[in-house]
Scaffold this motif. Structure first.
Motif, PDB file in Angstrom:
ATOM      1  N   SER A 178       3.494   0.793  -2.471  1.00 18.98           N
ATOM      2  CA  SER A 178       3.763   2.221  -2.731  1.00 18.98           C
ATOM      3  C   SER A 178       2.740   3.146  -2.086  1.00 18.98           C
ATOM      4  N   LYS A 179       1.687   2.600  -1.477  1.00 12.66           N
ATOM      5  CA  LYS A 179       0.736   3.447  -0.776  1.00 12.66           C
ATOM      6  C   LYS A 179       1.150   3.556   0.683  1.00 12.66           C
ATOM      7  N   THR A 180       1.299   4.774   1.191  1.00 14.43           N
ATOM      8  CA  THR A 180       1.769   4.958   2.568  1.00 14.43           C
ATOM      9  C   THR A 180       0.733   5.577   3.492  1.00 14.43           C
ATOM     10  N   TYR A 212      -3.375   5.745   4.728  1.00 15.06           N
ATOM     11  CA  TYR A 212      -4.651   5.046   4.696  1.00 15.06           C
ATOM     12  C   TYR A 212      -5.648   5.787   5.576  1.00 15.06           C
TER      13      TYR A 212
END
Length: 831
Positions: free
Chosen positions: A82-84, A86
């Motif tokens: 769910s992390k898009t 960085y």
């Protein structure tokens, strides 16, 4: 035309993108690291852009990203569901990359020189006799919903002290909601490429455009990026740049060795390049991956960063048997760049807002700033040295008749991966949206307006016929049109009527045509006309119709002849690289000025001409596109040659005179990488036999017979002699040469960017049998005619100013009579 259609789609349709990993790579001081290498746990890789940013599609099974950069410690980070986004910071290391020093010069430059020296054995179009492959292309225009704020903004305004008005702006919120649910635009295309006899042909097997039942052929021919990485000029978005591996590239680019990496299991140098010219803020830059063994390009990243931020990526696969890298995938992307000026394209139809407001403050970003175009092509079924014959090899692109009618099973067989839910919704929703908003119809109207027509039901209204002005007819008011496909694809009816307010005479023409062969655009046409025409003018029947909001030169013309009669012709593009017209005509001619033609003692005030004419234009270097509706010139290139032969037919339909006419035109344009352009025009005509002055040559004069320079100020023509007076010279044979050189636009002020054009024209000619022409006084061009000048175009709102000077044997006694000042107007489409 194709650029108009492409940009219309790009900037007027609302679009959407897929979910993907994105982020930025920086050093410990938060400074972006351009072209850092990013590799997933599944060994897929990409690089950051010049701002250290990246957007990377990854599979769900990928668990980590590894980031490396020369002079910095390699870093591996775990991917989180769910992390898009960085943000990755690298630490600098003490020991630098151990480079292989080939000589005392820059090692990157040494490598590039070896690449240039080995181009002939690494370029598939040089090394291989023939090859073929297929590609699947998907193009979307989209925005990443995670980048959009999506808040509903409010602003307060007070009309008076007792009433408060709240303005609500929900555009960002609505835009984010749309792009979170569906793609807003996408196209798919499957093509077969064939190469042989030094020619590359694309055959479009299938095409699908969301929201459109019929493909937009101009868009299919639009060249987003060069197919070959080895061409001397590299092309991005139909703009050419010097290739960083061209013969003279080392004098134009700086090179830096960034890293050594593995590409498809082979070691490669990673070399950064950038245009040396500091003033070229939008020059080409990027990264080349060079095979260590054979110095071939194994991967390339090309980018220009200006008003638009455009990048093109080329990926290759290695074919061991042929020892060659063959292109496998390409990626093309456009986003809005950083620019302080408002950019208007197509006369303001499409507009980019500058990043700075009038008060010089940075404006707030809106949803449209995050919109981007992404085109990806995957090559497969690559076959080399197959000796497969190429049908219709003279064509650059051929679109199969059933390309837009392929079933879903066709697409499932060629797609690299199945369409996700968003892509599926895109077709369903955009098709219904297109019908509701009549997008396809509106685009069709725009295409016709550019060519000077406006569709009204089954008839296209001719905008050129509505109003014009000349010194003989006064205001010419009229109406005209031609039937379109809504009536029939196989025949057409056309005509016009016009009335001159000064001469008080009604003119008209009626006619029609029948389609004989749609693939070669072969038509048989017939017309009956009663109208007037400028005397001694040269008209090439194959010249393209040019639509102008105004046509300045005829305003000052006062000598015309009336022609009444019929003509029948065949138009065709049957012969490759040509367009031809074969015509038979019979006309009653009456000069509308004081003139008699003396033939063997008999004076003619009017006469009948029956003629046969062949007109043909040959463009050997242009690219042509074959569509289901016919053959079109998709990429106009130079030189191009036009030839026309006219022969009168003695004793046929009461013809009065026996004569022949040969007309010739050669055109050449050279566009330079520094945005300058040189144009050459050579035109000649020869009339033999008994030819009245109405059908001889005047070499396009465009100057009024007035006393002062100010009184003679008029609009400039395109290729006319601006200092030559109307009816000053006539010739039965002539030669005219023109050279124009245009410089890149000059920035005088923020909104004032004129273009400087230098012009020189010259002409020679003579008159055979001058005793046959009774009435007008004129001179001949035996000693030659010369004029030069400069134009400062597009000074304000498309208007400009030019000055010209007449010199040589036909120079006039008074200095001021040799000067002509002209107003110019350029409809700036931003193309």
């Amino acid at each position: 035309m194709k650029l108009f259609c492409f940009l219309t789609l790009f900037f007027t349709l609302t679009l959407q993108a897929q979910i993907q990993i994105n982020g930025i790579v920086t050093d410990s001081n938060n400074k972006p690291l351009p072209f850092a290498t990013i590799t997933t746990s599944e060994n897929n890789n990409t690089i950051t852009d010049v701002d250290g940013k990246f957007i990377f599609k990854i599979s769900s099974s990928a668990t980590s990203l590894t980031v490396s950069y020369i002079g910095f410690q390699t870093k591996t980070i775990a991917l989180i569901n769910s992390k898009t986004f960085y943000s990755i910071a690298l630490l600098q290391q003490a020991d630098d990359l151990k480079e292989v020093v080939v000589s005392n010069e820059n090692p990157a430059l040494t490598i590039i020189k070896k690449v240039i020296a080995n181009k002939a054995i690494n370029d598939p179009q040089k090394k291989l006799n023939n090859f073929e492959y297929k590609t699947y292309n998907k193009l979307i225009v989209t925005a990443n919903p995670d980048s959009i704020d999506g808040r509903i903004d409010t602003s307060a305004a007070y009309k008076d002290l007792n009433k408060r008005i709240i303005n609500i702006d929900s555009s960002d919120y609505k835009f984010k909601e749309i792009v979170s649910k569906q793609h807003l635009f996408q196209t798919e295309k499957v093509s077969q490429y064939q190469f042989g006899n030094n020619k590359l042909k694309e055959t479009v097997l299938g095409t699908k455009i969301a929201g459109f039942k019929q493909p937009i052929y101009e868009v299919l021919a639009f060249n987003l990026q060069s197919i070959s990485i080895y061409d001397s000029n590299y092309e991005l978005f139909e703009t050419k740049y010097e290739n960083p591996i061209s013969r003279n590239a080392p004098s134009s680019y700086n090179y830096k060795l960034l890293d050594t990496v593995s590409i498809r299991g082979r070691d490669a140098y990673m070399i950064y390049f950038k245009d040396k010219s500091k003033h070229r803020t939008s020059g080409l830059e990027g990264v080349l991956y060079i095979d260590k063994e054979n110095y071939a390009v194994a991967k390339a990243v090309m980018r220009i960063k200006g008003v638009l931020d455009i990048s093109g990526i080329h990926e290759f696969e290695y074919i061991p048997k042929e020892k060659i890298w063959f292109q496998s995938n390409t990626t093309f992307k456009i986003v809005k760049g950083k620019n302080d000026d408002d950019i208007r394209i197509l006369g303001g139809t499409i507009q980019f807002d500058g990043d700075v407001e009038d008060n010089f403050e940075r404006r707030k970003k809106v949803a449209s700033d995050f919109t981007y175009l992404l085109s990806e092509s995957n090559s497969f079924d690559i076959r080399v040295n197959t000796d497969t014959p190429i049908k219709s090899s003279s064509l650059y692109i051929e679109i199969k008749d059933d390309a837009a009618k392929k079933p879903e099973s066709f697409w499932e067989a060629y797609r690299k991966e199945n369409l996700d839910l968003k892509s599926q919704k895109t077709y369903l929703l955009l098709d219904s949206l297109s019908v509701r908003n009549r997008i396809e119809k509106r685009l069709g109207i725009g295409r016709k307006i550019i060519n000077g027509f406006y569709p009204i039901g089954p008839v296209d209204l001719d905008l050129k016929k509505i109003i014009s002005y000349n010194n003989y007819e006064g205001f010419r008011l009229g109406v005209g049109g031609i039937t379109n496909d809504r009536l029939s694809k196989y025949f057409r009816i056309e005509g016009y009527g016009a009335y001159g307010t000064k001469d008080g005479v009604f003119k008209y023409s009626v006619g029609g045509g029948v389609l004989l062969d749609k693939h070669t655009n072969t038509w048989f046409n017939g017309y009956y006309t009663d109208d007037v025409r400028e005397i001694a003018s040269t008209v090439f029947s194959v010249d393209k119709r040019v639509f102008k909001i105004y046509d300045p030169r005829p305003i000052n013309i006062s000598t015309f002849y009336e022609y009444v009669g019929w003509r029948a012709n065949v138009q065709t593009k049957f012969i490759p690289k040509t367009e031809a017209v074969l015509e038979l005509s019979r006309n009653y001619i009456e000069p509308k000025f004081d003139y008699l033609y003396n033939l063997n003692g008999k004076l003619y005030s009017n006469y009948i001409m029956t003629t046969a004419m062949l007109s043909i234009v040959w463009a050997p270097f242009s690219n042509y596109m074959q569509t289901p509706t016919g053959r079109n010139e998709s990429d106009k290139k130079f030189p191009r040659f036009t030839f026309q032969y006219t022969q009168s037919l003695p004793n046929v339909f009461e013809n009065d005179f026996t004569f022949s006419k040969i007309d010739f035109k050669a055109e050449y344009e050279k566009q330079y990488l520094n945005r300058q352009k040189t144009g050459l025009l050579l035109q000649a005509g020869l009339a033999m036999g008994d030819v009245p002055i109405t059908h001889l040559y005047n070499t396009a004069p465009n100057n009024l017979t007035k006393e002062t320079v100010v009184q003679r100020i008029t609009f400039a023509g395109r290729n006319s002699f601006e200092t030559m007076f109307f009816n000053e010279f006539f010739s039965s044979q002539y030669l005219m040469f023109q050279i124009k050189h245009g410089f890149d636009r000059l920035t005088l002020f923020k909104k004032v960017r004129p273009s400087l054009v230098l012009v020189t024209r010259m002409a020679w000619g003579s008159m055979e049998k001058p005793e046959q022409h009774v009435g007008p006084a004129y001179k001949t061009l035996d000693k030659g005619y010369y004029e030069s000048g400069l134009e400062l175009n597009r000074i304000f709102k498309g208007f400009g100013l030019g000055g010209f000077y007449r010199y040589g044997p036909n120079q006039l006694m008074r200095f001021e009579d040799n000067i002509a000042v002209k107003i110019s107007y350029v409809l700036d489409l931003g193309l």
